[in-house]
Motif scaffolding. Structure first.
Motif, PDB file in Angstrom:
ATOM      1  N   ARG A 173      22.286  -2.693  -3.773  1.00  0.00           N
ATOM      2  CA  ARG A 173      21.889  -1.585  -2.903  1.00  0.00           C
ATOM      3  C   ARG A 173      20.495  -1.080  -3.260  1.00  0.00           C
ATOM      4  N   SER A 174      19.663  -2.009  -3.790  1.00  0.00           N
ATOM      5  CA  SER A 174      18.352  -1.566  -4.283  1.00  0.00           C
ATOM      6  C   SER A 174      17.487  -0.960  -3.173  1.00  0.00           C
ATOM      7  N   GLY A 175      17.715  -1.365  -1.934  1.00  0.00           N
ATOM      8  CA  GLY A 175      16.955  -0.757  -0.838  1.00  0.00           C
ATOM      9  C   GLY A 175      17.212   0.736  -0.752  1.00  0.00           C
ATOM     10  N   GLU A 176      18.486   1.114  -0.902  1.00  0.00           N
ATOM     11  CA  GLU A 176      18.811   2.543  -0.869  1.00  0.00           C
ATOM     12  C   GLU A 176      18.277   3.257  -2.113  1.00  0.00           C
ATOM     13  N   VAL A 177      18.315   2.546  -3.258  1.00  0.00           N
ATOM     14  CA  VAL A 177      17.762   3.126  -4.484  1.00  0.00           C
ATOM     15  C   VAL A 177      16.262   3.373  -4.298  1.00  0.00           C
ATOM     16  N   LEU A 178      15.573   2.388  -3.740  1.00  0.00           N
ATOM     17  CA  LEU A 178      14.115   2.483  -3.588  1.00  0.00           C
ATOM     18  C   LEU A 178      13.704   3.592  -2.626  1.00  0.00           C
ATOM     19  N   GLN A 179      14.576   3.923  -1.692  1.00  0.00           N
ATOM     20  CA  GLN A 179      14.226   4.991  -0.752  1.00  0.00           C
ATOM     21  C   GLN A 179      14.766   6.348  -1.187  1.00  0.00           C
ATOM     22  N   GLY A 180      15.386   6.377  -2.370  1.00  0.00           N
ATOM     23  CA  GLY A 180      15.892   7.649  -2.867  1.00  0.00           C
ATOM     24  C   GLY A 180      17.167   8.092  -2.182  1.00  0.00           C
ATOM     25  N   LEU A 181      17.890   7.183  -1.537  1.00  0.00           N
ATOM     26  CA  LEU A 181      19.102   7.569  -0.815  1.00  0.00           C
ATOM     27  C   LEU A 181      20.319   7.597  -1.737  1.00  0.00           C
ATOM     28  N   ARG A 210      17.110   9.943   7.256  1.00  0.00           N
ATOM     29  CA  ARG A 210      17.881  10.416   6.093  1.00  0.00           C
ATOM     30  C   ARG A 210      16.987  11.001   5.000  1.00  0.00           C
ATOM     31  N   CYS A 211      15.722  11.182   5.311  1.00  0.00           N
ATOM     32  CA  CYS A 211      14.778  11.624   4.274  1.00  0.00           C
ATOM     33  C   CYS A 211      15.095  13.018   3.739  1.00  0.00           C
ATOM     34  N   ARG A 212      15.082  13.152   2.393  1.00  0.00           N
ATOM     35  CA  ARG A 212      15.309  14.462   1.785  1.00  0.00           C
ATOM     36  C   ARG A 212      14.091  14.938   0.998  1.00  0.00           C
ATOM     37  N   VAL A 213      13.037  14.125   0.997  1.00  0.00           N
ATOM     38  CA  VAL A 213      11.895  14.417   0.132  1.00  0.00           C
ATOM     39  C   VAL A 213      11.081  15.599   0.674  1.00  0.00           C
ATOM     40  N   GLN A 214      10.796  16.556  -0.213  1.00  0.00           N
ATOM     41  CA  GLN A 214      10.024  17.731   0.212  1.00  0.00           C
ATOM     42  C   GLN A 214       8.629  17.784  -0.390  1.00  0.00           C
ATOM     43  N   GLY A 215       8.382  16.916  -1.374  1.00  0.00           N
ATOM     44  CA  GLY A 215       7.051  16.877  -1.980  1.00  0.00           C
ATOM     45  C   GLY A 215       6.901  15.582  -2.762  1.00  0.00           C
ATOM     46  N   PHE A 216       5.650  15.148  -2.928  1.00  0.00           N
ATOM     47  CA  PHE A 216       5.399  13.878  -3.620  1.00  0.00           C
ATOM     48  C   PHE A 216       4.524  14.067  -4.851  1.00  0.00           C
ATOM     49  N   LEU A 217       4.836  13.305  -5.911  1.00  0.00           N
ATOM     50  CA  LEU A 217       3.867  13.069  -6.972  1.00  0.00           C
ATOM     51  C   LEU A 217       3.261  11.709  -6.641  1.00  0.00           C
ATOM     52  N   LEU A 264       0.826  -1.210   0.000  1.00  0.00           N
ATOM     53  CA  LEU A 264       0.000   0.000   0.000  1.00  0.00           C
ATOM     54  C   LEU A 264       0.860   1.261   0.000  1.00  0.00           C
ATOM     55  N   VAL A 265       0.425   2.259  -0.749  1.00  0.00           N
ATOM     56  CA  VAL A 265       1.233   3.465  -0.908  1.00  0.00           C
ATOM     57  C   VAL A 265       1.262   4.375   0.332  1.00  0.00           C
ATOM     58  N   PRO A 266       0.123   4.740   0.949  1.00  0.00           N
ATOM     59  CA  PRO A 266       0.220   5.745   2.024  1.00  0.00           C
ATOM     60  C   PRO A 266       1.177   5.367   3.171  1.00  0.00           C
ATOM     61  N   PRO A 267       1.185   4.105   3.649  1.00  0.00           N
ATOM     62  CA  PRO A 267       2.155   3.783   4.707  1.00  0.00           C
ATOM     63  C   PRO A 267       3.607   3.907   4.231  1.00  0.00           C
ATOM     64  N   ALA A 268       3.841   3.684   2.933  1.00  0.00           N
ATOM     65  CA  ALA A 268       5.198   3.833   2.404  1.00  0.00           C
ATOM     66  C   ALA A 268       5.605   5.309   2.437  1.00  0.00           C
ATOM     67  N   ILE A 269       4.666   6.190   2.132  1.00  0.00           N
ATOM     68  CA  ILE A 269       4.962   7.637   2.212  1.00  0.00           C
ATOM     69  C   ILE A 269       5.339   8.007   3.644  1.00  0.00           C
ATOM     70  N   SER A 270       4.584   7.480   4.617  1.00  0.00           N
ATOM     71  CA  SER A 270       4.918   7.749   6.018  1.00  0.00           C
ATOM     72  C   SER A 270       6.315   7.241   6.350  1.00  0.00           C
ATOM     73  N   ALA A 271       6.617   5.999   5.912  1.00  0.00           N
ATOM     74  CA  ALA A 271       7.921   5.410   6.237  1.00  0.00           C
ATOM     75  C   ALA A 271       9.049   6.246   5.643  1.00  0.00           C
ATOM     76  N   ILE A 272       8.859   6.723   4.408  1.00  0.00           N
ATOM     77  CA  ILE A 272       9.893   7.538   3.768  1.00  0.00           C
ATOM     78  C   ILE A 272      10.088   8.845   4.535  1.00  0.00           C
ATOM     79  N   MET A 273       8.976   9.483   4.925  1.00  0.00           N
ATOM     80  CA  MET A 273       9.085  10.765   5.633  1.00  0.00           C
ATOM     81  C   MET A 273       9.680  10.594   7.020  1.00  0.00           C
ATOM     82  N   GLU A 274       9.497   9.419   7.610  1.00  0.00           N
ATOM     83  CA  GLU A 274       9.993   9.233   8.977  1.00  0.00           C
ATOM     84  C   GLU A 274      11.437   8.760   9.029  1.00  0.00           C
ATOM     85  N   SER A 275      12.019   8.438   7.877  1.00  0.00           N
ATOM     86  CA  SER A 275      13.426   8.045   7.873  1.00  0.00           C
ATOM     87  C   SER A 275      14.289   9.257   8.205  1.00  0.00           C
TER      88      SER A 275
END
Ligand code: SF4
Lengths: 83, 363
Positions: B314-322, B183-190, B170-181
């Motif tokens: 290192r696909s985990g880091e790729v998937l999280q945008g790190l 190392r998160c650098r994301v400032q906005g989502f498409l 599911l997408v919304p919990p993934a958005i939460s997980a990304i924002m709560e990391s």
């Protein structure tokens, strides 16, 4: 499998109690389940993902998307022979 | 602007880009959630047309990429059983498990079949009453309604030799997980348009609020992506963080209520492991008690299966945008679409494969 592709309903039927349609995707025809857009009628455009219609779409946007997908060879990728 | 002529409407693309450049006064990092959007961005060079400092981070929205290794290994174990017909979408066949992939299992004599729709797998079950037919039910909220209806149908029609190996995310919990990391650098989502075609947009405003990020529901054609980026940047520049729908032609606010009802009947929320990322609480669906009979994990004992991830990948880091794909030492050397080490190289929607195909080794 990620792609959701617009297609035009050619004819509708009921198979095993489930609404189904033959849908045309820029020349490729597939059977599509209409359970989630049950009142779709021939001529209408639908967004189809893994054999299921998930929403309606207006004709102009549908045609634009289909043209774009054809140009990029994405229809072949989605419906063509897979390994 | 060498790529612009490739847009279906170059004038509109030019105008959107002008507006994006005019609105931007400082660097921003945006994440596109959906793998289809990643593909579109790289294929059309959208990231290279953006103002200096505006960065597109590729999100985890490729279902093939995020299916956990343990589930792939379970699929391989089930497919190898005598008497089983294992059905899957084609792009899962080359996803490496700990040892081999479905393609190799098929080469070794297993009956592994590629289907276009889960209903095709149900048809195979009906035609082969003396065999067990298992469908590999992966995907986000866009794909889940198809699998939900298929088990519903199996039960209604009394087809007992059919089951689903479920790995829905599911997408919304993934958005939460990304924002709560941290190392998160994301400032906005498409946000992923077709996920919202099914689920609607109601889950997103609270995420925008909680994390202070604009979320723009976006389609995945190049012009849609540009419009999503434009709306996100305008909000960021004005200090706003709201959920907006830039794909209304395919996304009504309520999504598809008929599909949502079926999903609520057939699935319930569960914790789910994401390949390369780890477990995200409440980020997946499994079959409810009523449908447990159709759960392949219950029907086949696969508890002894142990997964071992490639140490290089290192696909985990790729998937999280790190990191970007080309920052992985294996990229293009020991890891290519023909010989993938990680799932993000297997699927054409995966970020590693998109970078490889379009020869992106920088930026
Ligand atoms: S290039 Fe290959 S090994 Fe490296 S992160 Fe991507 S999939 Fe994994």
């Amino acid at each position: 499998m990620c792609l959701a592709v617009p297609g035009r309903v050619v004819r509708v039927s009921v198979v095993d109690g489930t609404p189904m349609a033959e849908v045309d995707f820029g020349g490729v025809r597939k059977d599509v389940c209409l359970q989630y857009v049950p009142d779709a009628a021939p001529g209408e455009y639908l967004i189809v993902h893994v054999g299921f219609a998930i929403q309606r779409l207006d004709e102009e946007s549908a045609r634009r998307t289909l043209d774009e997908f054809t140009r990029l060879g994405l229809l072949e990728e989605e419906f063509g022979e897979v390994p | 602007m060498k790529y612009l002529d490739e847009f279906s409407d170059p004038d509109l693309a030019r105008s959107l880009l002008r507006q994006i450049h005019a609105a931007t006064t400082r660097p921003w990092a945006l994440m596109e959630v959906c793998g289809g959007q990643t593909h579109s961005i790289i294929r059309h060079g959208i990231d290279q047309l953006l103002p200096e400092g505006v960065e597109m981070i590729h999100g985890p929205g490729c279902p093939v990429c995020v299916t956990p290794l343990s589930v792939i290994d379970k699929a391989l174990a089930i497919a190898a059983r005598p008497g089983v017909i294992f059905c899957s979408f084609g792009d899962m066949l080359r996803v490496p498990g700990s040892g081999r992939d479905l393609f190799e299992v098929r080469g070794a004599g297993a009956d592994v079949r590629v289907v276009y729709s889960p209903l095709d797998a149900l048809g195979i079950a009906r035609d082969n009453p003396d065999r067990e037919v298992v469908f590999f039910g992966i995907g986000f909220e866009t794909t889940a309604p198809a699998n939900a209806l298929t088990v519903h149908q199996a039960r209604r029609l009394g087809i007992r030799n059919f089951s689903l190996l479920v790995s829905h995310v599911l997408v919304p919990p993934a958005i939460s997980a990304i924002m709560e990391s941290p190392r998160c650098r994301v400032q906005g989502f498409l946000a992923a348009g077709h996920v919202c075609s099914v689920m609607g947009t109601s889950e997103y405003p609270s995420l925008s609020q909680k994390y202070g990020v604009p979320i723009v529901v976006t389609g995945f054609e190049p012009l849609d992506v540009l419009e999503g980026i434009r709306q996100a940047i305008v909000q960021l520049e004005q200090g706003r963080h709201e959920t907006r729908n830039a794909y209304p032609r395919a996304v009504p606010e309520t999504g598809n209520p008929v599909a949502r009802q079926m999903l609520a009947d057939v699935f319930e929320v569960t914790d789910r492991a994401w390949r390369g990322i780890g477990t995200i609480p409440g980020s997946g669906w499994r079959l409810t008690e009523r449908y447990r009979d159709f759960d392949a994990e219950h029907r086949f004992d696969v508890t002894g299966v142990h997964a071992a991830e490639s140490a290089l990948c290192r696909s985990g880091e790729v998937l999280q945008g790190l990191i970007k794909p080309h920052e992985c030492a294996a990229f293009g050397r020991v890891c290519t679409p023909r010989q993938p080490l990680g799932a993000t190289m297997v699927s054409s929607e995966g970020a590693c494969a998109a970078y490889y195909t379009y020869r992106r080794v920088a930026g």
